[in-house]
Design a protein around this motif. Structure first.
Motif, PDB file in Angstrom:
ATOM      1  N   MET A  77       0.829  -1.208   0.000  1.00 58.98           N
ATOM      2  CA  MET A  77       0.000   0.000   0.000  1.00 58.98           C
ATOM      3  C   MET A  77       0.864   1.258   0.000  1.00 58.98           C
ATOM      4  SD  MET A  77      -2.993  -0.933  -0.422  1.00 58.98           S
ATOM      5  CE  MET A  77      -3.826   0.642  -0.258  1.00 58.98           C
ATOM      6  N   GLY A  78       2.008   1.201   0.691  1.00 55.58           N
ATOM      7  CA  GLY A  78       2.928   2.338   0.653  1.00 55.58           C
ATOM      8  C   GLY A  78       3.440   2.581  -0.758  1.00 55.58           C
ATOM      9  N   ALA A  79       3.801   1.487  -1.444  1.00 57.49           N
ATOM     10  CA  ALA A  79       4.308   1.617  -2.805  1.00 57.49           C
ATOM     11  C   ALA A  79       3.203   2.071  -3.758  1.00 57.49           C
ATOM     12  CB  ALA A  79       4.895   0.286  -3.271  1.00 57.49           C
ATOM     13  N   LEU A  80       1.993   1.533  -3.566  1.00 56.78           N
ATOM     14  CA  LEU A  80       0.863   1.946  -4.412  1.00 56.78           C
ATOM     15  C   LEU A  80       0.596   3.437  -4.242  1.00 56.78           C
ATOM     16  CD1 LEU A  80      -1.575   1.351  -6.248  1.00 56.78           C
ATOM     17  CD2 LEU A  80      -2.873   0.749  -4.212  1.00 56.78           C
ATOM     18  N   ALA A  81       0.691   3.908  -2.993  1.00 57.04           N
ATOM     19  CA  ALA A  81       0.448   5.334  -2.726  1.00 57.04           C
ATOM     20  C   ALA A  81       1.430   6.204  -3.498  1.00 57.04           C
ATOM     21  CB  ALA A  81       0.552   5.611  -1.222  1.00 57.04           C
ATOM     22  N   ILE A  82       2.684   5.768  -3.556  1.00 56.24           N
ATOM     23  CA  ILE A  82       3.697   6.549  -4.281  1.00 56.24           C
ATOM     24  C   ILE A  82       3.312   6.670  -5.757  1.00 56.24           C
ATOM     25  CG2 ILE A  82       6.095   6.534  -5.044  1.00 56.24           C
ATOM     26  CD1 ILE A  82       6.775   5.154  -2.363  1.00 56.24           C
ATOM     27  N   CYS A  83       2.872   5.531  -6.359  1.00 61.21           N
ATOM     28  CA  CYS A  83       2.496   5.551  -7.779  1.00 61.21           C
ATOM     29  C   CYS A  83       1.265   6.416  -7.995  1.00 61.21           C
ATOM     30  CB  CYS A  83       2.235   4.133  -8.274  1.00 61.21           C
ATOM     31  SG  CYS A  83       3.657   3.060  -8.103  1.00 61.21           S
ATOM     32  N   LEU A  84       0.291   6.322  -7.097  1.00 67.30           N
ATOM     33  CA  LEU A  84      -0.917   7.133  -7.231  1.00 67.30           C
ATOM     34  C   LEU A  84      -0.590   8.621  -7.093  1.00 67.30           C
ATOM     35  CD1 LEU A  84      -3.523   5.002  -5.286  1.00 67.30           C
ATOM     36  CD2 LEU A  84      -3.463   5.455  -7.737  1.00 67.30           C
ATOM     37  N   GLY A  85       0.379   8.933  -6.234  1.00 65.70           N
ATOM     38  CA  GLY A  85       0.806  10.326  -6.119  1.00 65.70           C
ATOM     39  C   GLY A  85       1.390  10.821  -7.435  1.00 65.70           C
ATOM     40  N   GLY A  86       2.146   9.949  -8.109  1.00 63.18           N
ATOM     41  CA  GLY A  86       2.675  10.320  -9.429  1.00 63.18           C
ATOM     42  C   GLY A  86       1.552  10.626 -10.395  1.00 63.18           C
ATOM     43  N   MET A  87       0.473   9.828 -10.327  1.00 65.77           N
ATOM     44  CA  MET A  87      -0.682  10.070 -11.192  1.00 65.77           C
ATOM     45  C   MET A  87      -1.327  11.413 -10.839  1.00 65.77           C
ATOM     46  SD  MET A  87      -4.045   7.674 -11.778  1.00 65.77           S
ATOM     47  CE  MET A  87      -3.085   6.216 -12.022  1.00 65.77           C
ATOM     48  N   PHE A  88      -1.454  11.672  -9.551  1.00 66.67           N
ATOM     49  CA  PHE A  88      -2.050  12.938  -9.115  1.00 66.67           C
ATOM     50  C   PHE A  88      -1.253  14.129  -9.647  1.00 66.67           C
ATOM     51  CE2 PHE A  88      -1.609  16.339  -5.903  1.00 66.67           C
ATOM     52  CZ  PHE A  88      -2.859  16.900  -6.028  1.00 66.67           C
ATOM     53  N   PHE A  89       0.071  14.069  -9.518  1.00 60.97           N
ATOM     54  CA  PHE A  89       0.868  15.221  -9.961  1.00 60.97           C
ATOM     55  C   PHE A  89       0.809  15.380 -11.482  1.00 60.97           C
ATOM     56  CE2 PHE A  89       3.047  14.884  -5.748  1.00 60.97           C
ATOM     57  CZ  PHE A  89       2.698  16.149  -5.328  1.00 60.97           C
ATOM     58  N   THR A  90       0.788  14.248 -12.225  1.00 55.93           N
ATOM     59  CA  THR A  90       0.649  14.367 -13.675  1.00 55.93           C
ATOM     60  C   THR A  90      -0.650  15.082 -14.016  1.00 55.93           C
ATOM     61  OG1 THR A  90       1.675  12.181 -13.749  1.00 55.93           O
ATOM     62  CG2 THR A  90       0.825  13.057 -15.822  1.00 55.93           C
ATOM     63  N   LEU A  91      -1.743  14.652 -13.369  1.00 57.01           N
ATOM     64  CA  LEU A  91      -3.054  15.258 -13.632  1.00 57.01           C
ATOM     65  C   LEU A  91      -3.043  16.748 -13.288  1.00 57.01           C
ATOM     66  CD1 LEU A  91      -5.226  12.399 -12.104  1.00 57.01           C
ATOM     67  CD2 LEU A  91      -5.269  13.087 -14.493  1.00 57.01           C
ATOM     68  N   VAL A  92      -2.469  17.079 -12.144  1.00 58.29           N
ATOM     69  CA  VAL A  92      -2.468  18.483 -11.706  1.00 58.29           C
ATOM     70  C   VAL A  92      -1.673  19.348 -12.676  1.00 58.29           C
ATOM     71  CG1 VAL A  92      -1.503  20.027  -9.985  1.00 58.29           C
ATOM     72  CG2 VAL A  92      -2.864  18.112  -9.264  1.00 58.29           C
ATOM     73  N   MET A  93      -0.520  18.841 -13.108  1.00 58.18           N
ATOM     74  CA  MET A  93       0.321  19.650 -13.996  1.00 58.18           C
ATOM     75  C   MET A  93      -0.390  19.925 -15.320  1.00 58.18           C
ATOM     76  SD  MET A  93       2.606  20.253 -11.998  1.00 58.18           S
ATOM     77  CE  MET A  93       3.313  19.610 -10.489  1.00 58.18           C
ATOM     78  N   HIS A  94      -1.129  18.918 -15.829  1.00 56.01           N
ATOM     79  CA  HIS A  94      -1.891  19.140 -17.064  1.00 56.01           C
ATOM     80  C   HIS A  94      -3.047  20.101 -16.822  1.00 56.01           C
ATOM     81  CE1 HIS A  94       0.181  16.627 -19.821  1.00 56.01           C
ATOM     82  NE2 HIS A  94       0.010  15.521 -19.117  1.00 56.01           N
ATOM     83  N   LEU A  95      -3.751  19.888 -15.716  1.00 58.07           N
ATOM     84  CA  LEU A  95      -4.939  20.711 -15.447  1.00 58.07           C
ATOM     85  C   LEU A  95      -4.571  22.177 -15.281  1.00 58.07           C
ATOM     86  CD1 LEU A  95      -7.232  18.741 -13.012  1.00 58.07           C
ATOM     87  CD2 LEU A  95      -7.718  19.506 -15.315  1.00 58.07           C
ATOM     88  N   THR A  96      -3.428  22.438 -14.647  1.00 57.99           N
ATOM     89  CA  THR A  96      -3.060  23.821 -14.386  1.00 57.99           C
ATOM     90  C   THR A  96      -2.202  24.381 -15.514  1.00 57.99           C
ATOM     91  OG1 THR A  96      -1.156  23.048 -13.138  1.00 57.99           O
ATOM     92  CG2 THR A  96      -3.138  23.552 -11.886  1.00 57.99           C
ATOM     93  N   ALA A  97      -1.987  23.593 -16.565  1.00 62.44           N
ATOM     94  CA  ALA A  97      -1.131  24.022 -17.680  1.00 62.44           C
ATOM     95  C   ALA A  97       0.212  24.501 -17.146  1.00 62.44           C
ATOM     96  CB  ALA A  97      -1.805  25.106 -18.503  1.00 62.44           C
ATOM     97  N   ALA A  98       0.780  23.719 -16.226  1.00 62.53           N
ATOM     98  CA  ALA A  98       2.017  24.136 -15.568  1.00 62.53           C
ATOM     99  C   ALA A  98       3.176  24.125 -16.553  1.00 62.53           C
ATOM    100  CB  ALA A  98       2.314  23.211 -14.392  1.00 62.53           C
ATOM    101  N   GLY A  99       3.941  25.202 -16.562  1.00 57.70           N
ATOM    102  CA  GLY A  99       5.116  25.263 -17.422  1.00 57.70           C
ATOM    103  C   GLY A  99       6.372  24.809 -16.708  1.00 57.70           C
ATOM    104  N   TRP A 100       6.487  25.189 -15.444  1.00 58.55           N
ATOM    105  CA  TRP A 100       7.741  24.938 -14.720  1.00 58.55           C
ATOM    106  C   TRP A 100       8.071  23.467 -14.610  1.00 58.55           C
ATOM    107  CZ3 TRP A 100       8.269  22.058 -10.256  1.00 58.55           C
ATOM    108  CH2 TRP A 100       7.097  21.723  -9.586  1.00 58.55           C
ATOM    109  N   SER A 101       7.031  22.615 -14.503  1.00 56.41           N
ATOM    110  CA  SER A 101       7.258  21.218 -14.145  1.00 56.41           C
ATOM    111  C   SER A 101       7.382  20.309 -15.358  1.00 56.41           C
ATOM    112  CB  SER A 101       6.102  20.741 -13.282  1.00 56.41           C
ATOM    113  OG  SER A 101       4.900  20.866 -14.015  1.00 56.41           O
ATOM    114  N   VAL A 102       7.409  20.871 -16.567  1.00 52.48           N
ATOM    115  CA  VAL A 102       7.453  20.014 -17.755  1.00 52.48           C
ATOM    116  C   VAL A 102       8.650  19.073 -17.713  1.00 52.48           C
ATOM    117  CG1 VAL A 102       7.814  20.048 -20.243  1.00 52.48           C
ATOM    118  CG2 VAL A 102       6.137  21.571 -19.222  1.00 52.48           C
ATOM    119  N   THR A 103       9.798  19.576 -17.246  1.00 52.84           N
ATOM    120  CA  THR A 103      10.998  18.734 -17.249  1.00 52.84           C
ATOM    121  C   THR A 103      10.933  17.642 -16.172  1.00 52.84           C
ATOM    122  OG1 THR A 103      12.029  20.500 -15.968  1.00 52.84           O
ATOM    123  CG2 THR A 103      12.593  20.356 -18.284  1.00 52.84           C
ATOM    124  N   LEU A 104       9.963  17.723 -15.271  1.00 51.37           N
ATOM    125  CA  LEU A 104       9.805  16.674 -14.256  1.00 51.37           C
ATOM    126  C   LEU A 104       8.644  15.748 -14.584  1.00 51.37           C
ATOM    127  CD1 LEU A 104      10.197  18.894 -11.072  1.00 51.37           C
ATOM    128  CD2 LEU A 104      11.784  17.127 -11.791  1.00 51.37           C
TER     129      LEU A 104
END
Lengths: 432, 189
Positions: A77-104
């Motif tokens: 569950m700890g490892a799953l949480a890490i992967c889900l967090g990656g999904m969350f950040f991908t979604l957030v960066m797209h939703l907010t049209a983030a420029g700074w985080s493209v390289t991450l």
């Protein structure tokens, strides 16, 4: 520096993405692993195999089946949480049209791509418990509780058929979101089509909603339902907060490691780490806020079905883990990450990130492992009895995750090389 | 502050505030700022209608001490809140509420957080105003008709007479060399 004042508008014009494809920073030697990292992935694989083998083996030693299942599940569950967090950040960066985080963002996409795999691993114990061990860890699956009044009230939700259907829904949803976002991004690496960014943004709009609901319900099913008597309406947010906390740390760890391996030079700078550090800091505070709110309301209202969960976790030696979480999941990272110089240093973030991962698994330990020591007849067990099983399981699952992530990172460019907002990320600067 | 610093006075007896020069574009004022910084001036400022990215480095500005003021206030707020609540409900007037202990830490947390945030917010705002010398009703530069354009389309550098390196003639000729236009002496203190 001086050019910045005059040319700062370039990052917003959008159409320049293809102009960058021959940018020296985007040379293959800087944005591709090209087979290196093989040694590290082998190390991870070894750690994974040894850890998982030791955990499985523990089921047949004095530690027992229940302990081995709990250890495996808390690590998964700890490892799953890490992967889900990656999904969350991908979604957030797209939703907010983030420029700074493209390289991450490619790192986040690769982490997200592992969420369905990690779900399968995290489903092993509950499904085994349902079919073979009959409710050893997940008490609602235990036939001896069939006549329980509380369980009867919850049986519409907590029944084997619906449970398995839900696991399938999570798998489909997370596969759909992560595969679509990653393949759009990788297709853009080839074609440079800037409209793929819009498609990713559209996907993220419904994806965020689906992500939020599935993550919350998965946390009910895979963690909260272990003790079917307990319920908390904050549980989904609590799990999500831990996911964002641990994955921000993981992104920083991966980016720092890639920098040390001579990749991402000039693409991920102190400016990016500064903002990543701010995310680590903010989710430290967010987790603490959610964890405290959950605990505080239960403590105040003093309703037995709710307090039973914390009573088990504030007695019989578990107090030390409780206070370790207060200190290690909130006070320590807060006091360290509040400093600007820490956030801007990739090497400092490695240390902080490792601590955050450690304490994230302590959090999972705190959630899952009291299920073992609160059983009738287990009164003599402390949290630290046979702790080696938990250590082995966490190292094992981290090994599996590290192996898969290292391998995945080698399959594509380490940054979305033709993203229309890449110029913005290259120019990114914190002016404070 | 050097004790023996000269005090400059105009022919009419007015104290000299500084020398101001105008520049045509943000890039011009940016490059001029780098030169003024390299010449070793410390008491001077750049005036522009909008924030110019990177101007802090071009001016060689040190980081503000404001975070330290905020942190001190945060610590005071947190400590003060904990002490206040512990003394009130644990020492001075203990009451049994819902069978809970007299001074448990749990209900202290929201108030501790709020007081910490409140103190920090006040200290940051007041500290920022104090560090900027605000509020003030008047500034010598506001007497200059041309200066008012810096809130519209002009860019200017003003080197103040309080600077140890200030010299009315040399400073003026340096600003001329840097491409400054409409160089003028500013009166007032």
């Amino acid at each position: 520096m001086s050019a910045h004042a005059v040319h700062a508008h370039d990052g917003h014009s959008g159409g320049h993405a293809s102009d960058l494809s021959h940018h020296p920073l985007l040379a293959d030697s800087n944005v591709r692993l090209n087979g290196s990292g093989g040694g590290l992935s082998m190390l991870f694989l070894l750690m994974g195999v040894a850890g998982v083998a030791a955990t499985v083996g523990a089921a047949f030693t004095g530690a027992g089946k229940l302990h081995a299942m709990a250890s495996f599940q808390l690590a998964a569950m700890g490892a799953l949480a890490i992967c889900l967090g990656g999904m969350f950040f991908t979604l957030v960066m797209h939703l907010t049209a983030a420029g700074w985080s493209v390289t991450l963002r490619r790192i986040m996409e690769q982490m997200a791509a592992l969420a369905p795999v990690m779900l399968i691993i995290a489903a092993i114990v509950p499904v085994t418990d349902l079919l073979v061990t009959k409710g050893l860890l997940y008490t609602w699956m235990n036939p001896s509780y069939e006549t329980n009044y509380l369980l009867g009230k919850k049986a519409g939700f907590l029944n084997p058929g619906f449970f398995l259907i839900r696991l399938g829904v999570y798998f489909l949803a997370w596969t759909l979101i992560s595969v679509r976002l990653k393949s759009l991004s990788i297709a853009q690496d080839r074609s440079g089509d800037k409209w793929l960014t819009n498609k990713a943004r559209f996907t993220s709009a419904w994806g965020m909603l689906v992500f939020a609901l599935t993550t919350a319900f998965a946390s009910f099913d895979l963690l909260m339902s272990m003790d079917f008597r307990f319920f908390s309406t904050m549980w989904g947010v609590y799990f999500f907060a831990g996911a964002a906390f641990s994955s921000a740390a993981t992104i920083a760890l991966v980016a720092s490691s890639l920098l040390r391996a001579g990749r991402l030079q000039g693409l991920v700078t102190s400016e990016h780490f500064h903002d990543l550090g701010k995310l680590m800091f903010s989710f430290t505070v967010f987790w603490s806020y959610i964890a405290f709110s959950q605990y505080f309301l239960i403590w105040y209202s003093n309703i037995p079905e709710e307090t039973i969960w914390f009573t088990a976790r504030k007695s019989n030696g578990w107090e030390s883990v409780f206070y370790l979480l207060c200190f290690g999941h909130f006070i320590a990272p807060f006091l360290v990450l509040v400093f600007r110089d820490v956030k801007r240093s990739p090497n400092a973030l490695i240390l902080v990130g490792l601590w955050m991962l450690f304490i994230h698994f302590v959090d999972m330990f705190f959630i899952v492992r009291p299920m073992v020591t609160t059983r009738p007849g287990a009164e003599a067990l402390t949290p630290f009895t046979n702790i080696w099983v938990d250590v082995a399981a966490v190292l094992g699952l981290l090994g599996v995750l590290g192996f898969a992530l290292t391998r995945l990172l080698g399959t594509a460019a380490l940054v979305p090389i033709r993203d229309p907002r890449l110029p913005e990320a290259l120019e990114h600067k914190n002016y404070v | 502050m050097a004790k023996n610093r000269k005090v400059y006075v105009t022919e009419s007896g007015e104290p000299v505030y500084g020398v101001i020069a105008e520049f045509a574009t943000p890039a011009d004022v940016y490059h001029a700022a780098e030169k003024v910084r390299d010449a070793g001036y410390t008491k001077w400022d750049v005036y522009a209608p909008f924030p110019i990215h990177g101007i802090d480095e071009a001016m060689g500005q040190k980081r503000t001490v404001l975070p330290l003021i905020s942190a001190a206030a945060a610590g005071a707020g947190v400590l003060g809140a904990i002490l206040m609540q512990w003394w009130m409900s644990g020492v001075d007037y203990p009451i049994v509420v819902q069978g809970k202990p007299y001074a448990p830490w749990e209900p202290f947390v929201p108030i501790t957080f709020e007081l910490g945030v409140l103190f920090t917010a006040f200290a940051t705002l007041i500290g920022m105003l104090a560090l900027n010398g605000l509020p003030r009703h008047h500034h010598p530069l506001l007497k200059k008709e041309r200066f008012l354009a810096v809130s519209d389309d002009a860019f200017a550098i003003c080197i103040e007479s309080g600077d140890d390196k200030f010299d009315p003639d040399q400073t003026r000729s340096m600003l001329e060399r840097l491409g400054g236009k409409h160089i003028d002496l500013v009166e007032g203190d």
